[in-house]
Design an enzyme around this catalytic site. Structure first.
Site, PDB file in Angstrom:
ATOM      1  N   GLY A   1       0.852  -1.115   0.053  1.00  0.00           N
ATOM      2  CA  GLY A   1      -0.058   0.116   0.023  1.00  0.00           C
ATOM      3  C   GLY A   1       0.732   1.348   0.121  1.00  0.00           C
ATOM      4  O   GLY A   1       0.401   2.422  -0.521  1.00  0.00           O
ATOM      5  N   ARG A   2       2.102   1.361   0.186  1.00  0.00           N
ATOM      6  CA  ARG A   2       2.995   2.514   0.506  1.00  0.00           C
ATOM      7  C   ARG A   2       3.448   3.188  -0.495  1.00  0.00           C
ATOM      8  O   ARG A   2       4.066   4.249  -0.867  1.00  0.00           O
ATOM      9  CB  ARG A   2       4.057   2.361   1.492  1.00  0.00           C
ATOM     10  CG  ARG A   2       5.216   1.501   1.082  1.00  0.00           C
ATOM     11  CD  ARG A   2       6.385   1.872   2.086  1.00  0.00           C
ATOM     12  NE  ARG A   2       6.108   1.234   3.264  1.00  0.00           N
ATOM     13  CZ  ARG A   2       6.574   1.726   4.598  1.00  0.00           C
ATOM     14  NH1 ARG A   2       7.005   3.188   4.224  1.00  0.00           N
ATOM     15  NH2 ARG A   2       6.513   1.028   5.599  1.00  0.00           N
TER      16      ARG A   2
ATOM     17  N   LYS B   1      21.185   3.420   7.728  1.00  0.00           N
ATOM     18  CA  LYS B   1      22.672   3.147   7.694  1.00  0.00           C
ATOM     19  C   LYS B   1      23.222   4.103   6.614  1.00  0.00           C
ATOM     20  O   LYS B   1      24.386   4.557   6.664  1.00  0.00           O
ATOM     21  CB  LYS B   1      22.683   1.785   6.997  1.00  0.00           C
ATOM     22  CG  LYS B   1      22.769   0.705   8.035  1.00  0.00           C
ATOM     23  CD  LYS B   1      21.587   0.040   8.772  1.00  0.00           C
ATOM     24  CE  LYS B   1      21.569   0.551  10.119  1.00  0.00           C
ATOM     25  NZ  LYS B   1      20.434   0.167  10.785  1.00  0.00           N
TER      26      LYS B   1
ATOM     27  N   GLY C   1      17.339   1.798  22.917  1.00  0.00           N
ATOM     28  CA  GLY C   1      17.242   0.798  22.196  1.00  0.00           C
ATOM     29  C   GLY C   1      18.151   0.936  21.078  1.00  0.00           C
ATOM     30  O   GLY C   1      18.746   1.987  20.920  1.00  0.00           O
TER      31      GLY C   1
ATOM     32  N   ALA D   1      11.779   6.505  20.616  1.00  0.00           N
ATOM     33  CA  ALA D   1      12.072   5.191  19.914  1.00  0.00           C
ATOM     34  C   ALA D   1      12.032   4.216  21.155  1.00  0.00           C
ATOM     35  O   ALA D   1      12.956   3.554  21.619  1.00  0.00           O
ATOM     36  CB  ALA D   1      13.647   5.467  20.030  1.00  0.00           C
TER      37      ALA D   1
ATOM     38  N   ARG E   1       8.482  -0.825  18.518  1.00  0.00           N
ATOM     39  CA  ARG E   1       7.589  -1.058  17.507  1.00  0.00           C
ATOM     40  C   ARG E   1       6.259  -1.906  17.988  1.00  0.00           C
ATOM     41  O   ARG E   1       6.857  -2.705  18.723  1.00  0.00           O
ATOM     42  CB  ARG E   1       8.240  -1.214  16.130  1.00  0.00           C
ATOM     43  CG  ARG E   1       9.267   0.019  15.889  1.00  0.00           C
ATOM     44  CD  ARG E   1      10.001  -0.596  14.544  1.00  0.00           C
ATOM     45  NE  ARG E   1       8.955  -0.808  13.274  1.00  0.00           N
ATOM     46  CZ  ARG E   1       8.735   0.252  12.651  1.00  0.00           C
ATOM     47  NH1 ARG E   1       9.111   1.483  12.842  1.00  0.00           N
ATOM     48  NH2 ARG E   1       7.875   0.100  11.606  1.00  0.00           N
TER      49      ARG E   1
ATOM     50  N   ALA F   1      14.693  -7.450  10.166  1.00  0.00           N
ATOM     51  CA  ALA F   1      14.820  -7.672   8.747  1.00  0.00           C
ATOM     52  C   ALA F   1      14.874  -8.986   8.174  1.00  0.00           C
ATOM     53  O   ALA F   1      14.078  -9.616   7.626  1.00  0.00           O
ATOM     54  CB  ALA F   1      15.493  -6.494   7.913  1.00  0.00           C
TER      55      ALA F   1
ATOM     56  N   HIS G   1      45.788 -12.171   7.663  1.00  0.00           N
ATOM     57  CA  HIS G   1      46.422 -11.142   8.479  1.00  0.00           C
ATOM     58  C   HIS G   1      46.605 -10.049   7.405  1.00  0.00           C
ATOM     59  O   HIS G   1      47.207 -10.377   6.498  1.00  0.00           O
ATOM     60  CB  HIS G   1      47.493 -11.796   9.259  1.00  0.00           C
ATOM     61  CG  HIS G   1      48.490 -10.499   9.965  1.00  0.00           C
ATOM     62  ND1 HIS G   1      47.893 -10.146  10.972  1.00  0.00           N
ATOM     63  CD2 HIS G   1      49.453  -9.910   9.418  1.00  0.00           C
ATOM     64  CE1 HIS G   1      48.736  -9.021  11.299  1.00  0.00           C
ATOM     65  NE2 HIS G   1      49.794  -8.961  10.361  1.00  0.00           N
TER      66      HIS G   1
END
Ligand SMILES: Cc1cc2nc3c(=O)[nH]c(=O)nc-3n(C[C@H](O)[C@H](O)[C@H](O)COP(=O)(O)OP(=O)(O)OC[C@H]3O[C@@H](n4cnc5c(N)ncnc54)[C@H](O)[C@@H]3O)c2cc1C
Length: 461
Positions: free
Chosen positions: A34-35, A51, A178, A266, A269, A316, A440
């Site tokens: 829908g978005r 990110k 969080g 925050a 959810r 996710a 290394h």
């Protein structure tokens, strides 16, 4: 009327991955979103945009603090916030359009609009009716609200508004320590905000290994963030130019106020099921989540559910794994998600990553374990990159040496952790990791050293 084997409602990482896998397995599939863009919370207002801003702000920090140490003179450094937001929006667009391409490639019909479940065999999208043998609910989640705090997404924002601020707030107060609060808090802190974090519990990042929590908080404090722990936010008042936040300290009920230019809520959810008509379809929920069995079946035959809208960590990759697994189940195969080996990453600098059990959980379960620890201070590559804060902590069974968990603060922790995920999936011991040759100089040598520390000892510490 179109007829499908599967109609997936929601085009986030759970839904779009499920739809692609259904297509790959030869099922006729549609994905309803829908978005107006595919990718869900993750690609549009979550993982990917956050990110992008973390990356950009880390580079600002790097230029401000480390360039000069390496003999690089970068004079006149400036930040153009609208341009930074445009970069972020470009990243979102490239990713969401990529999913549309994958849908075409895998013969998934993308149905634009909000889906409503009419029955186990019909989904309505506006005037359109989709007949189907199976429905997968993948409608995700939305930011949880807090009583007394009215979000306007301009001055009092959720993560969605915090990704859209057009200027750097002088003072940002984050409610909730969080993952999302700390990631976005550190973005704006690096761009110049004074950031205070107010948390209800007595520690940050609930559920993390205790030693990691303490060290992580110390590092963030050193970076300039301040913390009020054990504090319950009462209200946020909108004054003419400022915001006034009132909180009570849980230990003595004392009331305090703090001013802010922007408040970021925050506090977590909650599952999103609006408009699905779950009740009419007879689909059971529990605490707002769609209830499923271990194979992602709801109580109504032919209707399945995955991702943030069901129980489990709101991540996710958890949603994606469930998306693939449910497609396999619908195709008559065996879907599997290894819930004990789902990594969690906080993409601050340094990153924090964990998988498996924490020391606290092992103690509570009465399991005998050993700890192998190695500091990035003793890792050559980390030292060269000015990234020597943090450590790797590997937990293994005291008798069998089987790896039980791993907790990392440090450079590229979110990538390093996957070595342990694979090891755990194969039931590996700490010695298996210790005997594996690691290139290394890499950060991953710290992982091997922590594994060596579970045995006869690390070499470089
Ligand atoms: C700021 C932020 C940062 C995050 N960072 C990370 C991270 O770094 N790593 C990580 O693993 N997780 C992260 N997350 C969490 C991650 O975004 C979610 O766990 C993930 O998106 C859940 O996937 P989902 O498919 O279950 O739901 P969602 O991604 O929420 O997608 C659900 C989709 O369904 C659509 N929808 C809902 N109802 C209907 C309907 N009736 N009809 C049609 N469409 C509908 C919605 O529009 C939405 O696009 C972050 C979240 C936020 C907010």
């Amino acid at each position: 009327m179109a007829e499908y084997d599967v109609v997936v409602i929601g085009g986030g990482p759970g839904g779009y991955v499920c739809a692609i896998r259904c297509g790959q397995l030869g099922l006729k599939v549609a994905c309803v979103e829908g978005r107006g863009a595919l990718g869900g919370t993750c690609l549009n207002v979550g993982c990917i945009p956050s990110k992008a801003l973390l990356h950009a702000s880390e580079l600002v920090h790097e230029a401000e603090t480390n360039f000069e140490k390496m003999g690089i003179a970068a004079k006149g450094l400036s930040v153009d916030i609208p341009k930074m937001l445009a970069y972020k929006d470009g990243v979102i667009k490239a990713n969401t359009q990529g999913i549309e391409f994958l849908f075409k490639k895998n013969k998934v019909d993308y149905v634009k609009g909000w889906g409503e479940i009419v029955s186990a065999s019909e989904v309505k999208v506006g005037d359109q009716s989709l007949k189907t043998k199976n429905i997968v609910i993948a409608t995700g989640s939305e930011p949880a609200s807090l009583p007394g705090v009215e979000v306007d997404e301009e001055r009092v924002v959720t993560s969605t508004g915090a990704l859209e601020l057009t200027s750097v707030p002088k003072k940002l107060v984050v409610i909730g320590a969080g993952v999302i609060g700390l990631e976005l808090g550190s973005v704006w802190s690096r761009l110049g905000s004074e950031v205070s974090v107010i948390e209800f519990l007595d520690e940050i990042t609930p559920g993390q290994d205790g030693e990691v929590q303490k060290n992580f908080q110390r590092i963030l404090k050193k970076q300039g963030m301040s913390f009020v722990l054990g504090a319950a936010v009462q209200k946020v008042e909108k004054l003419k130019t400022k915001l006034k936040l009132t909180f009570k300290k849980r230990k003595d009920d004392s009331e305090h106020t703090v001013e802010a230019d922007v408040v970021l809520v925050a506090t977590g959810r909650r599952p999103y099921t609006q408009g699905l008509a779950l009740e009419a379809a007879g689909i059971e929920t529990e605490k707002g989540m769609v209830k499923t069995d271990a194979h992602w079946r709801t109580n109504v035959s032919g209707i399945w559910a995955i991702g943030d809208v069901i129980a489990g960590p709101m991540l996710a990759h958890k949603a994606e794994d469930e998306g693939m697994a449910v497609a396999e189940e619908i195709a008559g195969k065996h879907g599997h998600v290894s819930y004990g080996v789902i990594p969690g990453v906080i993409y601050t600098a340094p990153e924090v990553a964990s998988v498996g059990q924490t020391e606290e959980q092992l103690k509570e379960a009465g399991r005998k374990y050993k700890v192998g620890k190695f500091p990035f201070m003793a890792n050559g590559r980390a030292k060269a990159n000015f990234a020597s804060e943090g450590f790797v902590k590997l937990l293994a069974d005291a008798e069998t040496d089987r790896i039980l968990g791993c907790h990392v603060i440090g450079p590229a922790a979110g990538d390093l952790i996957h070595e342990v995920c694979v090891a755990m999936e194969f039931g590996a011991s700490a010695q298996d990791l210790a005997l594996t040759c690691h290139a290394h100089p890499t950060f991953s040598e710290a992982m091997r050293e922590a594994a060596l520390a579970c045995g006869d000892g690390a070499i470089h510490a």
